[in-house]
Scaffold this motif. Structure first.
Motif, mmCIF file in Angstrom:
data_model
loop_
_atom_site.group_PDB
_atom_site.id
_atom_site.type_symbol
_atom_site.label_atom_id
_atom_site.label_comp_id
_atom_site.label_asym_id
_atom_site.label_seq_id
_atom_site.Cartn_x
_atom_site.Cartn_y
_atom_site.Cartn_z
ATOM 1 N N ASP A 1 33.504 73.972 42.057
ATOM 2 C CA ASP A 1 32.435 73.649 41.096
ATOM 3 C C ASP A 1 33.015 72.876 39.922
ATOM 4 O O ASP A 1 32.431 71.894 39.457
ATOM 5 C CB ASP A 1 31.797 74.939 40.556
ATOM 6 C CG ASP A 1 30.761 75.497 41.508
ATOM 7 O OD1 ASP A 1 30.330 74.759 42.399
ATOM 8 O OD2 ASP A 1 30.401 76.673 41.349
ATOM 9 N N MET B 1 34.671 78.583 42.625
ATOM 10 C CA MET B 1 34.518 78.291 41.198
ATOM 11 C C MET B 1 35.309 77.023 40.840
ATOM 12 O O MET B 1 34.836 76.171 40.074
ATOM 13 C CB MET B 1 35.052 79.477 40.395
ATOM 14 C CG MET B 1 34.620 79.484 38.950
ATOM 15 S SD MET B 1 35.409 80.841 38.075
ATOM 16 C CE MET B 1 34.713 82.216 38.928
ATOM 17 N N ILE C 1 39.664 78.827 36.986
ATOM 18 C CA ILE C 1 39.113 80.117 37.426
ATOM 19 C C ILE C 1 39.115 81.140 36.300
ATOM 20 O O ILE C 1 39.725 80.926 35.269
ATOM 21 C CB ILE C 1 39.849 80.673 38.671
ATOM 22 C CG1 ILE C 1 41.336 80.926 38.377
ATOM 23 C CG2 ILE C 1 39.693 79.746 39.847
ATOM 24 C CD1 ILE C 1 42.070 81.552 39.541
ATOM 25 N N ASP C 2 38.409 82.237 36.542
ATOM 26 C CA ASP C 2 38.269 83.249 35.494
ATOM 27 C C ASP C 2 39.621 83.750 35.009
ATOM 28 O O ASP C 2 40.548 83.937 35.803
ATOM 29 C CB ASP C 2 37.459 84.436 36.028
ATOM 30 C CG ASP C 2 35.972 84.217 35.856
ATOM 31 O OD1 ASP C 2 35.574 83.621 34.849
ATOM 32 O OD2 ASP C 2 35.198 84.630 36.738
ATOM 33 N N VAL C 3 39.689 84.010 33.730
ATOM 34 C CA VAL C 3 40.939 84.442 33.120
ATOM 35 C C VAL C 3 41.385 85.801 33.684
ATOM 36 O O VAL C 3 40.569 86.634 34.046
ATOM 37 C CB VAL C 3 40.754 84.499 31.578
ATOM 38 C CG1 VAL C 3 39.801 85.609 31.167
ATOM 39 C CG2 VAL C 3 42.074 84.644 30.867
ATOM 40 N N ARG D 1 37.896 83.703 47.824
ATOM 41 C CA ARG D 1 36.765 82.816 48.077
ATOM 42 C C ARG D 1 36.032 82.448 46.782
ATOM 43 O O ARG D 1 35.700 81.279 46.566
ATOM 44 C CB ARG D 1 35.822 83.562 49.022
ATOM 45 C CG ARG D 1 34.508 82.967 49.315
ATOM 46 C CD ARG D 1 33.578 84.019 49.911
ATOM 47 N NE ARG D 1 34.139 84.674 51.088
ATOM 48 C CZ ARG D 1 33.797 84.385 52.343
ATOM 49 N NH1 ARG D 1 32.927 83.442 52.565
ATOM 50 N NH2 ARG D 1 34.317 85.037 53.348
ATOM 51 N N GLU D 2 35.809 83.455 45.936
ATOM 52 C CA GLU D 2 35.053 83.204 44.702
ATOM 53 C C GLU D 2 35.841 82.294 43.745
ATOM 54 O O GLU D 2 35.275 81.423 43.106
ATOM 55 C CB GLU D 2 34.697 84.519 44.006
ATOM 56 C CG GLU D 2 33.427 85.155 44.512
ATOM 57 C CD GLU D 2 33.511 85.599 45.959
ATOM 58 O OE1 GLU D 2 34.602 86.033 46.390
ATOM 59 O OE2 GLU D 2 32.497 85.508 46.671
ATOM 60 N N SER D 3 37.170 82.510 43.722
ATOM 61 C CA SER D 3 37.987 81.674 42.839
ATOM 62 C C SER D 3 37.993 80.233 43.333
ATOM 63 O O SER D 3 37.857 79.291 42.552
ATOM 64 C CB SER D 3 39.422 82.194 42.798
ATOM 65 O OG SER D 3 39.437 83.473 42.271
ATOM 66 N N TYR E 1 20.931 82.890 41.330
ATOM 67 C CA TYR E 1 22.301 82.463 41.647
ATOM 68 C C TYR E 1 22.616 82.734 43.118
ATOM 69 O O TYR E 1 22.242 83.762 43.673
ATOM 70 C CB TYR E 1 23.279 83.241 40.757
ATOM 71 C CG TYR E 1 24.738 83.092 41.139
ATOM 72 C CD1 TYR E 1 25.486 82.021 40.662
ATOM 73 C CD2 TYR E 1 25.353 84.015 41.984
ATOM 74 C CE1 TYR E 1 26.831 81.893 41.015
ATOM 75 C CE2 TYR E 1 26.691 83.888 42.333
ATOM 76 C CZ TYR E 1 27.418 82.826 41.845
ATOM 77 O OH TYR E 1 28.732 82.693 42.200
ATOM 78 N N LYS E 2 23.313 81.793 43.749
ATOM 79 C CA LYS E 2 23.760 81.982 45.134
ATOM 80 C C LYS E 2 25.254 81.696 45.221
ATOM 81 O O LYS E 2 25.759 80.775 44.576
ATOM 82 C CB LYS E 2 23.033 81.028 46.089
ATOM 83 C CG LYS E 2 21.537 81.235 46.156
ATOM 84 C CD LYS E 2 21.178 82.474 46.974
ATOM 85 C CE LYS E 2 19.688 82.785 46.857
ATOM 86 N NZ LYS E 2 19.370 84.081 46.333
ATOM 87 N N ALA E 3 25.929 82.454 46.065
ATOM 88 C CA ALA E 3 27.376 82.231 46.255
ATOM 89 C C ALA E 3 27.598 80.972 47.094
ATOM 90 O O ALA E 3 26.696 80.504 47.789
ATOM 91 C CB ALA E 3 28.004 83.425 46.966
#
Lengths: 398, 546
Positions: free
Chosen positions: B127, B124, B67-69, B119-121, B7-9
């Protein structure tokens, strides 16, 4: 020429009394919460360093519903994550639940943590709730009347950046000089003792983990990695889920004590370094560029370890109710682990109650899959590695 | 079979200088006023730039899906906002155009709070809508000169940074004017119309900034912004326009200070249930939170860190002096711009004072979010009689804010009279949040009315006398007139106190002029009577409160 050598004969020497005040009767209570779980040895070492007797350092017991009910009821001030909320019970236990009263309640504001990733990540800060938890919980014991004063307890909450060892003596001196009547020199010495104690303990734990990993490699057996925050080691926060798994015969390794042995690290990450994906085995910028938070950084690093170390065939992810730091890591962590074919199981929203029935069912499910798939997972992950792990190789040669 | 790659960010593709002319930089997160001025700063440097549309409830729904809950509501709203915009562009212009012709630019470096992990949200969510190749740039919020971003298309240099910072400061100042004026406007809607015109004046000022003449040397650029009259002259134009708005400040309105999490307190829209607008409709005057205070707060952290290391590292004392100089210069610049606006916008509170006020309750070194500031601000407003109540906007599951809200329990134990409304905002529970706020607001209204009545009595003021003064001194009905703080929380009470002081002076003036030309000062009978008998009957009010 060092001018200090000339001046020294004229300098006032510190009196013996200043360096060794008798604190042998002072009892210090420490709430066993949050990042105390992986810095406790530092605090023990530090307190002993300033002359507190080992037997007078009191930790609260593990978190439990009873503890909250008996000692923490009515002290909460806001709804937040369970590990912070549970602190109220720990404070109460130390204030009201000791046969021999404590004199000082020490609840440090730990801003940053020592970490094996230090120098390879942006920062090593603790979670914002974790660092400020003490300020929040304290207010529950002071909002109506000052419970600490009423019980003749001095409340001490020194701010400290444990990832920046050189300034810790000054920080703890500023925060504790009035509590323990300290001098800077003795604080500095005690901080050194504290860090030595912490380093020694961590090395010992890493050695034990290394023994487990080597054993798994030599016998080609699987082990389980726990990815969680340090306080999930508290039986009332993590609910001993990993212990249930261990009972089925699978060795457990906690990510906090994963060995950082250079040979092992190079073996796991040499390909990534060659491909210039990362600069060192402790670099996580390829999966987590926002590497500000110490425990979060380690979670992502541990996921990378799990994805590469062949004999880790299963990851158990523990996460507490309303953990804001865990939330953005859920998907990346799972993807890192699962992309390698390793099994991933998450226990989320853990709070005060252990859902024993569902935990048992899930543990049985996990055991089933670990039993069924471990051999093929190990085989596939080994096939990805270009070389053999030296200890295994050495064993083969023997 | 080939194993799945590790996995890559998310990593954005480079944004090159050649792409600059065809690429629109998207940004957001502030108010429409700040964003329009920032757009001016971008246009000045020949960037195509566009603020994202204002946040709506639909953005919350989109964000939740992608995005994640468990994310905090600013993350969900802002992610959904970007996604909805890109979806629209994808539909209108096609996927390739959405990916290649736009790039997103935001502050993404914070530290302990999740704000540093947006950034991650965002990635995601990209994606989730199949636009992973879309470019996003996350910049540090504490560095002025970050150099070229990858590809060199975006140069975060002194001209851009000073442009953005000055745009933020001026956006704050105009927001202060807006909220001090709208509740008292005589012609409904006039403030908003003038505000738009003023923002356009300042947009043009930013767009036409003579940066070419000063570009090249970063310190020269900074110096020009600090000492030149370019922006202060433009602000004088603004205050001249503001003068045309007629206001009646002789009203008892509760002063509500807004504090809270940065995004939520700054925002004006669905993201915080339009709470500022709602409060005004409920009869309050809102004290908006300036972004400038947040920037001031951010500058304190390197200062604290340097202070801690001054006995350890060489050259630290010099750095401390430089940083202190920068902070002083920052305050001086802000105050200079305030002066151009008749000093109407509020002064920035001293960070030292806020930290000292909060010290017994919250350590000032604990950053992440607003730290001790929320406690410091609430106490500052209460102890200095600057507001009747404090409304703290806390996002659902906000990590740092919950800690300071918890610590506030201790403050309220010590100051039970402090009216404090911590409002948790989820984005989809409006009635609950507003009714909670209304409970405290009702008490604030009572206090404002009581205060106003007491001042009227103390100053021996009547509605007739107020009308008389208004006719003789029409400048008091101009929105550009500053009502000084005379020790009361409410604007109305401070206004009456000021008028009572003025009335004495005016009476003396009339006495002098009456002996020469004893003409009536107004056509209306009542007022003519007042004016004709003023030299005999009206006493200078006794000022019992200074």
């Amino acid at each position: 020429m060092n001018i200090q050598t000339l001046l020294t004969p004229f300098a006032r020497k510190p009196s013996k009394e200043l360096l060794s005040k008798d604190r042998s009767t002072v009892r210090v209570g420490i709430p066993k919460v949050l990042n105390i779980w992986n810095t406790h040895q530092f605090w023990i070492g530090f307190l002993e360093g300033i002359g507190i007797k080992y037997t007078n350092i009191v930790f609260s017991s593990n978190t439990s519903e009873e503890q909250s009910r008996e000692f923490g009821k009515g002290r909460g001030t806001v709804d937040c994550c369970y590990p912070v909320k549970a602190m109220s019970g720990h404070y109460g236990e130390l204030i009201f639940g000791q046969k021999k009263k404590i004199n000082v309640l020490l609840s440090p504001l730990i801003y940053s943590m020592p970490s094996s990733l230090q120098g390879h990540v942006v920062a090593n800060n603790t979670c914002t709730r974790v660092m400020a938890g003490a300020e929040n919980i304290k207010s529950g014991y002071m909002k109506e009347k000052d419970v600490f004063v009423e019980n003749q307890i001095k409340y001490a909450s020194p701010y400290c950046t444990l990832d920046d060892r050189i300034i810790v003596p000054q920080q703890l001196f500023d925060g504790l000089k009035d509590i323990f009547d300290l001098t800077y020199e003795e604080t500095k010495k005690a901080v050194e003792i504290g860090f030595n104690a912490l380093d020694t303990f961590n090395k010992k734990m890493q050695k034990q983990s290394m023994d487990i990993l080597e054993q798994c490699a030599k016998t080609n057996k699987p082990c389980v990695l726990v990815i969680a925050r340090p306080y999930h080691m508290d039986t009332g926060i993590g609910h001993e889920i990993e212990t249930d798994l261990q009972a089925h015969g699978y060795p457990i390794v906690w990510m906090q004590y994963f060995p950082t042995d250079p040979t092992l690290m190079n073996w796991l990450f040499e390909e990534d370094i060659k491909e210039k994906q990362i600069k060192s085995p402790f670099d996580i910028s390829d999966v987590w560029p926002s590497s500000y938070s110490s425990n979060t950084n380690e979670i992502l690093w541990a996921a990378k370890i799990a994805a590469r170390f062949p004999w880790i065939t299963c990851v158990i992810r523990l996460s507490s109710y309303e953990c804001g730091m865990d939330q953005p890591t859920f998907t990346p962590t799972q993807k890192i682990v699962e992309n390698s074919g390793t099994l991933f199981f998450k226990f989320g929203d853990l709070d005060s109650t252990k859902p024993s029935g569902s935990v048992r069912i899930r543990v049985e499910t996990i055991v089933h899959y670990v039993k069924k798939n471990s051999a093929s997972i190990i085989e596939k992950k080994l096939a990805r590695m270009k070389t053999q792990w030296p200890p295994v190789k050495a064993e083969a040669l023997v | 079979m080939e194993p799945t790659p590790h996995y890559k960010a998310y990593k954005p593709k480079p944004f090159t200088k050649e792409q600059r002319k065809d690429t629109t930089l998207l940004f957001g997160g502030l108010t429409w006023k700040h964003e329009r001025l920032i757009q001016g700063a971008f246009h000045n440097l020949n960037y195509k730039a566009e603020p994202l549309p204002n946040i709506t409830r639909a953005d919350l729904d989109t964000g939740k899906e992608l995005i994640d809950v468990g994310a905090c509501c600013p993350t969900i709203f802002t992610t959904g906002n970007l996604v909805n915009y890109l979806k629209k562009k994808k539909e209108e212009e096609g996927k390739e155009a959405a990916v290649n012709d736009y790039a997103y630019f935001t502050m993404g470096a914070c530290g302990p709070c999740r704000f540093g992990q947006y950034r991650e949200s965002y990635s995601m969510a990209l994606d989730g809508i199949g636009l992973r190749d879309f470019r996003m740039f996350f910049l540090s919020q504490t560095e002025l000169n970050q150099g070229d971003q990858e590809g060199g298309g975006l140069e975060v240099n002194m001209p851009l940074t000073t442009g953005i910072v000055w745009a933020i400061l001026i956006g704050d100042l105009l927001t202060d004017l807006e909220f001090q004026t709208r509740p008292y406007e005589v012609v409904p809607g006039q403030t908003n119309i003038v505000l738009k015109e003023c923002i356009e004046i300042m947009y043009q000022a930013f767009k036409n900034r003579p940066i070419d003449k000063i570009k090249g040397n970063k310190w020269l650029t900074l110096g020009w912004h600090v000492v030149s009259n370019y922006f202060t002259d433009a602000l004088k134009e603004v205050i001249a326009k503001w003068k045309t708005i007629e206001v009646n400040k002789a009203q008892a309105k509760p002063m509500v200070k807004i504090t809270g999490e940065f995004w939520l307190q700054t925002h004006e829209g669905d993201g915080n249930y339009n709470i500022k607008d709602w409060l005004e409709k409920e009869g309050a005057e809102v004290i908006p939170p300036p972004v400038a205070v947040w920037l001031d707060y951010l500058m304190q952290f390197p200062l604290h860190a340097l202070n801690e290391r001054k006995n350890v590292d060489k050259g630290t004392k010099k750095k401390i002096l430089m940083l202190k100089g920068m902070i002083k210069m920052y305050h001086w610049t802000y105050n200079r711009m305030r002066k151009s606006l008749n000093e109407m916008p509020y002064e920035m509170p001293s960070q030292k004072t806020l930290a000292e006020l909060a010290a017994p309750y919250f350590n000032f070194r604990l950053d992440g979010g607003e730290g001790h500031m929320l406690i410091g601000k609430a106490l500052y407003a209460y102890l200095n009689n600057k507001a009747h109540m404090t409304c703290e906007l806390t996002p659902y599951s906000c990590m740092p804010n919950t800690m300071s809200v918890g610590a506030m329990a201790n403050v309220r134990g010590k100051y039970p009279e402090l009216l404090y409304a911590p409002i948790e905002i989820k984005g989809d529970a409006e009635i609950h949040a507003l009714s909670r706020c209304q409970m405290i607001l009702t008490e604030a209204k009572k206090r404002a009315l009581k205060e106003y009545d007491e001042v009227m009595k103390k100053c021996n003021m009547t509605p007739e006398k107020l009308e008389w003064i208004a006719l003789n001194a029409p400048e008091y009905k101009e929105a550009s007139f500053k009502v000084p703080h005379n020790g009361y929380a409410g604007t109305g009470a401070n206004y009456i106190t000021m008028l009572s002081q003025y009335k004495g002076k005016l009476t003396k003036t009339l006495k002098k002029t009456a002996t020469v030309t004893p003409k009536p000062i107004a056509a209306e009978t009542v007022l003519t009577e007042v004016a004709a008998t003023e030299t005999v009957t009206v006493q200078e009010p006794e000022l019992t409160y200074a």
